[in-house]
Design an enzyme around this catalytic site. Structure first.
Site, short mmCIF file in Angstrom:
data_model
loop_
_atom_site.label_atom_id
_atom_site.label_comp_id
_atom_site.label_asym_id
_atom_site.label_seq_id
_atom_site.Cartn_x
_atom_site.Cartn_y
_atom_site.Cartn_z
N SER A 1 0.87 -1.18 0.00
CA SER A 1 0.00 0.00 0.00
C SER A 1 0.90 1.22 0.00
O SER A 1 1.88 1.27 0.74
CB SER A 1 -0.92 0.02 1.23
OG SER A 1 -0.17 0.19 2.41
N THR B 1 -2.74 -6.29 0.77
CA THR B 1 -3.61 -5.17 1.11
C THR B 1 -3.37 -4.88 2.58
O THR B 1 -2.89 -5.74 3.29
CB THR B 1 -5.10 -5.54 0.91
OG1 THR B 1 -5.29 -6.05 -0.41
CG2 THR B 1 -6.01 -4.35 1.10
N THR C 1 -4.55 -0.29 -0.60
CA THR C 1 -3.78 -1.28 -1.36
C THR C 1 -3.11 -0.67 -2.57
O THR C 1 -3.51 0.38 -3.07
CB THR C 1 -4.68 -2.44 -1.83
OG1 THR C 1 -3.89 -3.46 -2.40
CG2 THR C 1 -5.69 -1.96 -2.85
N ARG D 1 -7.29 -2.01 -14.00
CA ARG D 1 -7.97 -2.93 -13.09
C ARG D 1 -8.13 -2.34 -11.69
O ARG D 1 -7.23 -1.71 -11.16
CB ARG D 1 -7.18 -4.24 -13.01
CG ARG D 1 -7.77 -5.30 -12.06
CD ARG D 1 -7.15 -5.26 -10.69
NE ARG D 1 -7.62 -6.38 -9.86
CZ ARG D 1 -7.36 -6.50 -8.57
NH1 ARG D 1 -6.63 -5.58 -7.94
NH2 ARG D 1 -7.83 -7.53 -7.87
N GLY E 1 -9.59 -3.58 -7.82
CA GLY E 1 -10.02 -4.72 -7.02
C GLY E 1 -11.10 -4.35 -6.03
O GLY E 1 -11.81 -3.36 -6.18
N THR F 1 -8.85 -8.73 2.43
CA THR F 1 -7.64 -8.82 1.63
C THR F 1 -7.67 -10.13 0.85
O THR F 1 -8.02 -11.17 1.41
CB THR F 1 -6.37 -8.75 2.50
OG1 THR F 1 -5.22 -9.03 1.68
CG2 THR F 1 -6.41 -9.74 3.65
N GLY F 2 -7.35 -10.08 -0.42
CA GLY F 2 -7.37 -11.31 -1.18
C GLY F 2 -7.55 -11.05 -2.66
O GLY F 2 -7.31 -9.94 -3.15
#
Length: 345
Positions: A88, A209, A227, A237, A239, A260-261
């Site tokens: 981040s 993240t 992030t 992109r 997320g 987070t993922g």
């Protein structure tokens, strides 16, 4: 006399239960992913534990002094955004074009107000920009150059793109692009801020993240997430981190969640909101709700990652289906807990 005695006992039980509820609580994550004991050197592990301890205590100090959950979250995430160990701001990964594009969001459980930004490149602390969007604009989400313009006009601290550069993240990009048989962009130019900690950063995969959830002494919860996205991301992109309801959500009626993922799965399942809904409408405990969504629904869909959560009654929880997650929690009258690996509490 027996009736009076029984009343006294019941009153003491109620009082004891109320006293057992912490007056404030904070939970922090620094990303989930492929994080196993064999992957981290002793120096790396020590660095991550020290960082998580520092961040969690800093947020706890704000809450102990009567600060709001939002203030604690912003203070804690500032430290995470300045630490090149985490994906981040200062330690953000690079896009396929060789840029650091930053996302963040924040939500106030007391009012359901929220702010989010995506693809910003010149704000030192994206979480503060997300909060500014929430508090000083009529909008919830800003993106790209417009968000950067708003940041500058609002008076937030700016940074040259080179400020976010770290050598380890650049090498990760070169490796990723080589594997994908994609061209490597020109190396960014500009003054680079030297930091020994950057050399200790662990590449946890595509899940990095940071996030913080908090409960303040007024009984309000809030959530914040920040992030750099995924290594080698293309086509602008975005997320789940800046998506309210997916990577971040907070409501005093249920709980506050930061995720987070693999963001695409968290968006499809609206993970953060789903956990809160199970608490509010199904009466599940916070841990049971987090496990239901992460261990069952997310896993069944093929998604990887984890969450942290806190409820207005002081419940704290985390759940993840990866091999590890940098995590910590602290509450009034309770000891600090820091974990990295799956076999830790």
């Amino acid at each position: 006399m027996r009736v009076i005695a029984l009343a006294v006992v019941l009153a003491s039980l109620v009082t004891g239960s109320a006293m057992a509820q912490p007056k404030w609580a904070i939970v922090v994550h620094g990303g989930a992913g492929v994080i196993e004991r064999a992957d981290l050197t002793p120096q790396q592990e020590a660095a991550y534990r020290a960082a998580m301890t520092k961040v969690t205590k800093a947020g706890g100090e704000v809450l102990e002094k009567g600060g709001s959950a939002l203030d604690a979250i912003e203070a804690a995430i500032h430290l995470l955004e300045d630490d090149p160990l985490f994906n981040s701001a200062r330690g953000a990964v690079f896009t396929a074009e060789g840029r650091n594009e930053l996302d963040a969001s924040i939500m106030d459980g007391a009012t359901l107000k929220a702010g989010a930004v995506a693809g910003v490149t010149r704000t030192r602390h994206p979480i503060s920009l997300a909060r500014a969007v929430m508090e000083t604009s009529p909008h919830v989400m800003l993106m790209g150059s417009g968000a950067d313009t708003f940041s500058k006009e609002t008076g937030l601290e700016q940074a040259e793109p080179s400020y976010f550069f770290t050598e380890r993240r650049w090498r990760s990009l070169e490796k990723f692009l080589a594997e994908q048989k994609l061209p490597v962009p020109p190396r960014p130019t500009g003054p680079v801020v030297a930091d020994e900690a950057a050399a200790l950063a662990h590449d946890e995969g595509k899940y990095g993240t940071v996030g913080v959830v908090a409960l303040d002494q007024a009984g309000h919860v809030a959530a914040g997430t920040s992030t750099g996205g995924t290594t080698g991301k293309r086509w602008g992109r975005v997320g789940d981190s800046p998506i309210i309801g997916a990577g971040n959500y907070a409501s005093d009626a249920s709980c506050a969640v930061s995720a987070t993922g693999t963001g695409e799965y968290f968006i499809r399942l609206t993970v953060a909101r789903e956990i809160c809904a199970l608490v509010e409408h199904k009466g599940l405990s916070l841990q049971a709700a987090a496990d239901e969504v992460v261990q069952n629904k997310l896993t069944a869909l093929g998604g990887d990652g984890g969450v942290i959560a806190v409820a207005p009654d002081g419940q704290m929880a985390w759940s993840y289906n990866t091999s590890g997650m940098y995590r910590a929690r602290l509450a009034a009258g309770e000891p600090l807990t820091v974990g990295i690996y799956k076999d830790e509490p």
